[in-house]
Design a protein around this motif. Structure first.
Motif, PDB file in Angstrom:
ATOM      1  N   GLY A  20      34.056  59.220  -0.253  1.00  0.00           N
ATOM      2  CA  GLY A  20      34.189  58.353   0.902  1.00  0.00           C
ATOM      3  C   GLY A  20      34.870  57.045   0.552  1.00  0.00           C
ATOM      4  N   TYR A  21      34.904  56.182   1.546  1.00  0.00           N
ATOM      5  CA  TYR A  21      35.507  54.855   1.397  1.00  0.00           C
ATOM      6  C   TYR A  21      34.416  53.819   1.599  1.00  0.00           C
ATOM      7  CZ  TYR A  21      38.332  50.720   2.241  1.00  0.00           C
ATOM      8  OH  TYR A  21      38.875  49.453   2.168  1.00  0.00           O
ATOM      9  N   LEU A  22      34.197  52.973   0.600  1.00  0.00           N
ATOM     10  CA  LEU A  22      33.141  51.962   0.622  1.00  0.00           C
ATOM     11  C   LEU A  22      33.765  50.577   0.662  1.00  0.00           C
ATOM     12  CD1 LEU A  22      30.019  51.349   0.262  1.00  0.00           C
ATOM     13  CD2 LEU A  22      30.523  51.129  -2.185  1.00  0.00           C
ATOM     14  N   ALA A  23      33.247  49.722   1.545  1.00  0.00           N
ATOM     15  CA  ALA A  23      33.697  48.328   1.636  1.00  0.00           C
ATOM     16  C   ALA A  23      32.484  47.415   1.568  1.00  0.00           C
ATOM     17  CB  ALA A  23      34.474  48.091   2.922  1.00  0.00           C
ATOM     18  N   LEU A  24      32.574  46.391   0.718  1.00  0.00           N
ATOM     19  CA  LEU A  24      31.472  45.449   0.518  1.00  0.00           C
ATOM     20  C   LEU A  24      31.775  44.116   1.185  1.00  0.00           C
ATOM     21  CD1 LEU A  24      30.795  46.018  -3.303  1.00  0.00           C
ATOM     22  CD2 LEU A  24      29.608  47.066  -1.369  1.00  0.00           C
ATOM     23  N   PRO A  25      30.745  43.441   1.679  1.00  0.00           N
ATOM     24  CA  PRO A  25      30.964  42.123   2.275  1.00  0.00           C
ATOM     25  C   PRO A  25      31.281  41.080   1.208  1.00  0.00           C
ATOM     26  CG  PRO A  25      28.633  42.600   2.175  1.00  0.00           C
ATOM     27  CD  PRO A  25      29.332  43.847   1.721  1.00  0.00           C
ATOM     28  N   GLU A  26      31.869  39.990   1.613  1.00  0.00           N
ATOM     29  CA  GLU A  26      32.237  38.930   0.671  1.00  0.00           C
ATOM     30  C   GLU A  26      31.013  38.377  -0.047  1.00  0.00           C
ATOM     31  OE1 GLU A  26      34.731  34.695   0.671  1.00  0.00           O
ATOM     32  OE2 GLU A  26      34.630  35.939   2.469  1.00  0.00           O
ATOM     33  N   SER A  27      29.868  38.376   0.637  1.00  0.00           N
ATOM     34  CA  SER A  27      28.633  37.866   0.035  1.00  0.00           C
ATOM     35  C   SER A  27      28.124  38.766  -1.082  1.00  0.00           C
ATOM     36  CB  SER A  27      27.554  37.738   1.112  1.00  0.00           C
ATOM     37  OG  SER A  27      27.200  39.020   1.597  1.00  0.00           O
ATOM     38  N   GLY A  28      28.566  40.022  -1.086  1.00  0.00           N
ATOM     39  CA  GLY A  28      28.135  40.966  -2.103  1.00  0.00           C
ATOM     40  C   GLY A  28      26.941  41.808  -1.716  1.00  0.00           C
ATOM     41  N   ALA A  29      26.307  41.505  -0.584  1.00  0.00           N
ATOM     42  CA  ALA A  29      25.138  42.263  -0.158  1.00  0.00           C
ATOM     43  C   ALA A  29      24.993  42.188   1.355  1.00  0.00           C
ATOM     44  CB  ALA A  29      23.872  41.742  -0.834  1.00  0.00           C
ATOM     45  N   GLY A  30      24.352  43.204   1.919  1.00  0.00           N
ATOM     46  CA  GLY A  30      24.123  43.221   3.360  1.00  0.00           C
ATOM     47  C   GLY A  30      23.519  44.536   3.793  1.00  0.00           C
ATOM     48  N   PRO A  31      23.195  44.679   5.072  1.00  0.00           N
ATOM     49  CA  PRO A  31      22.681  45.955   5.571  1.00  0.00           C
ATOM     50  C   PRO A  31      23.737  47.049   5.459  1.00  0.00           C
ATOM     51  CG  PRO A  31      22.316  44.152   7.141  1.00  0.00           C
ATOM     52  CD  PRO A  31      23.263  43.643   6.113  1.00  0.00           C
ATOM     53  N   GLY A  32      23.288  48.273   5.279  1.00  0.00           N
ATOM     54  CA  GLY A  32      24.201  49.396   5.151  1.00  0.00           C
ATOM     55  C   GLY A  32      24.551  50.013   6.493  1.00  0.00           C
ATOM     56  N   VAL A  33      25.808  50.448   6.623  1.00  0.00           N
ATOM     57  CA  VAL A  33      26.260  51.125   7.841  1.00  0.00           C
ATOM     58  C   VAL A  33      27.160  52.299   7.451  1.00  0.00           C
ATOM     59  CG1 VAL A  33      27.565  50.950   9.990  1.00  0.00           C
ATOM     60  CG2 VAL A  33      26.167  49.020   9.238  1.00  0.00           C
ATOM     61  N   ILE A  46      40.003  54.411  10.307  1.00  0.00           N
ATOM     62  CA  ILE A  46      38.592  54.426   9.931  1.00  0.00           C
ATOM     63  C   ILE A  46      38.343  53.476   8.754  1.00  0.00           C
ATOM     64  CG2 ILE A  46      36.746  55.873   9.003  1.00  0.00           C
ATOM     65  CD1 ILE A  46      37.302  56.252  11.996  1.00  0.00           C
ATOM     66  N   ALA A  47      39.270  53.432   7.805  1.00  0.00           N
ATOM     67  CA  ALA A  47      39.141  52.472   6.707  1.00  0.00           C
ATOM     68  C   ALA A  47      39.154  51.045   7.236  1.00  0.00           C
ATOM     69  CB  ALA A  47      40.249  52.681   5.689  1.00  0.00           C
ATOM     70  N   ASP A  48      40.000  50.783   8.245  1.00  0.00           N
ATOM     71  CA  ASP A  48      40.066  49.442   8.833  1.00  0.00           C
ATOM     72  C   ASP A  48      38.757  49.087   9.526  1.00  0.00           C
ATOM     73  OD1 ASP A  48      41.570  47.016   9.781  1.00  0.00           O
ATOM     74  OD2 ASP A  48      41.150  47.936  11.729  1.00  0.00           O
ATOM     75  N   VAL A  49      38.171  50.037  10.257  1.00  0.00           N
ATOM     76  CA  VAL A  49      36.874  49.789  10.881  1.00  0.00           C
ATOM     77  C   VAL A  49      35.821  49.482   9.822  1.00  0.00           C
ATOM     78  CG1 VAL A  49      35.017  50.827  12.248  1.00  0.00           C
ATOM     79  CG2 VAL A  49      37.409  51.195  12.903  1.00  0.00           C
ATOM     80  N   THR A  50      35.862  50.221   8.719  1.00  0.00           N
ATOM     81  CA  THR A  50      34.923  50.005   7.617  1.00  0.00           C
ATOM     82  C   THR A  50      35.108  48.606   7.035  1.00  0.00           C
ATOM     83  OG1 THR A  50      35.070  52.370   7.138  1.00  0.00           O
ATOM     84  CG2 THR A  50      34.087  50.990   5.455  1.00  0.00           C
ATOM     85  N   ASN A  51      36.360  48.195   6.868  1.00  0.00           N
ATOM     86  CA  ASN A  51      36.639  46.845   6.367  1.00  0.00           C
ATOM     87  C   ASN A  51      36.171  45.770   7.354  1.00  0.00           C
ATOM     88  OD1 ASN A  51      37.847  47.790   4.008  1.00  0.00           O
ATOM     89  ND2 ASN A  51      39.896  47.822   4.900  1.00  0.00           N
ATOM     90  N   VAL A  59      27.457  46.397   4.352  1.00  0.00           N
ATOM     91  CA  VAL A  59      27.954  47.305   3.323  1.00  0.00           C
ATOM     92  C   VAL A  59      28.298  48.602   4.051  1.00  0.00           C
ATOM     93  CG1 VAL A  59      27.428  48.549   1.202  1.00  0.00           C
ATOM     94  CG2 VAL A  59      26.513  46.241   1.555  1.00  0.00           C
ATOM     95  N   ALA A  60      29.574  48.905   4.195  1.00  0.00           N
ATOM     96  CA  ALA A  60      30.009  49.986   5.068  1.00  0.00           C
ATOM     97  C   ALA A  60      30.588  51.137   4.256  1.00  0.00           C
ATOM     98  CB  ALA A  60      31.036  49.478   6.072  1.00  0.00           C
ATOM     99  N   LEU A  61      30.198  52.356   4.601  1.00  0.00           N
ATOM    100  CA  LEU A  61      30.651  53.561   3.913  1.00  0.00           C
ATOM    101  C   LEU A  61      31.144  54.583   4.928  1.00  0.00           C
ATOM    102  CD1 LEU A  61      30.894  55.510   1.456  1.00  0.00           C
ATOM    103  CD2 LEU A  61      28.483  56.111   1.859  1.00  0.00           C
ATOM    104  N   ALA A  62      32.379  55.026   4.756  1.00  0.00           N
ATOM    105  CA  ALA A  62      32.946  56.091   5.590  1.00  0.00           C
ATOM    106  C   ALA A  62      33.043  57.363   4.762  1.00  0.00           C
ATOM    107  CB  ALA A  62      34.314  55.690   6.117  1.00  0.00           C
ATOM    108  N   PRO A  63      32.146  58.323   4.940  1.00  0.00           N
ATOM    109  CA  PRO A  63      32.244  59.588   4.195  1.00  0.00           C
ATOM    110  C   PRO A  63      33.494  60.361   4.631  1.00  0.00           C
ATOM    111  CG  PRO A  63      30.067  59.312   5.193  1.00  0.00           C
ATOM    112  CD  PRO A  63      30.951  58.291   5.804  1.00  0.00           C
TER     113      PRO A  63
END
Length: 231
Positions: A20-33, A46-51, A59-63
């Motif tokens: 999948g495609y994983l994108a992390l917030p600038e803070s380094g931590a957050g709720p997962g989606v 879909i990658a743009d939505v994840t970003n 913390v967003a993950l697109a499988p």
């Protein structure tokens, strides 16, 4: 299938390896989606939505449910969707949930799920099957190629976005789905209708139905909903 260049993470899924495609917030931590793709595959949209979710603090993950395949052709997309077993997709999505819940950057004991078209249908499957692991579920114009599983185990609040002119998931079908969820889960989902067609959120606009004004409204409501329900 060839690897998708957007893949940047892998995780176990029912005895196999999913990507999948994983994108992390600038803070380094957050709720997962979890972000669930349309029938086009794990595309740049879909990658743009994840970003965009990562930019909002998640913390967003697109499988990658197609294992690397993408298309911009509607007929090919339909074939890919029909060839994807719902059970396999559900297994990969469950693996993605566990991957996020175990990830050091994810806070909280529940994750959210957002999906589009085919992915909107899978959001509901995921929420029905994963129970209290899902803290918020947002289907955009959800379409599923077969009947939904029982919603008896569903506990997550639902916010849905649908188009009034959607020929794939029209107002009557949306009402019937909401009625079924209310009957089986004991709660009525917040399904909203917009003066738009199918895939009105997709700014890559493969169907010619992108509506920037309605997309903006739905996006802002989605972000607020996720923030309110994921702590």
């Amino acid at each position: 299938m060839a690897d998708n260049p957007l893949q940047n993470v892998s995780f176990p899924s029912g005895g196999r390896t999913a990507h999948g495609y994983l994108a992390l917030p600038e803070s380094g931590a957050g709720p997962g989606v979890i972000v669930i793709q349309e029938w086009w595959g794990l595309t740049s949209h879909i990658a743009d939505v994840t970003n965009r979710l990562a930019a909002e603090g998640f913390v967003a993950l697109a499988p990658d449910l197609y294992g690397g395949a993408t298309t911009h052709d509607a007929d090919e997309a339909g074939r890919l969707m029909q060839q994807l077993p719902v059970d396999q997709a559900a297994t990969d999505l469950a693996g993605a949930v566990d991957f996020l819940l175990d990830h050091e950057a994810v806070v909280g004991r529940k994750v959210g799920a957002v999906g589009f078209c085919m992915g909107g249908g899978f959001v509901l499957v995921l929420a029905a099957q994963q129970g209290d692991k899902i803290g918020a579920a947002v289907p955009f114009y959800g379409v599923l190629g077969e009947d939904y599983p029982s919603f008896a185990n569903l506990s997550a609040p639902l916010l849905g976005h649908f188009g009034e002119q959607d020929e794939m998931a029209g107002p009557e079908a949306v009402k019937q789905l909401a009625d079924r969820i209310e009957t089986e889960a004991g709660r009525r989902p917040d399904f909203r209708l917009y003066p738009a067609g199918h895939a009105f959120f997709n700014d890559e606009d493969h169907l010619g139905t992108y509506d920037p004004d309605q997309a903006r409204i739905a996006w802002n409501e989605t972000v607020d909903f996720l923030r309110s329900n994921l702590r």
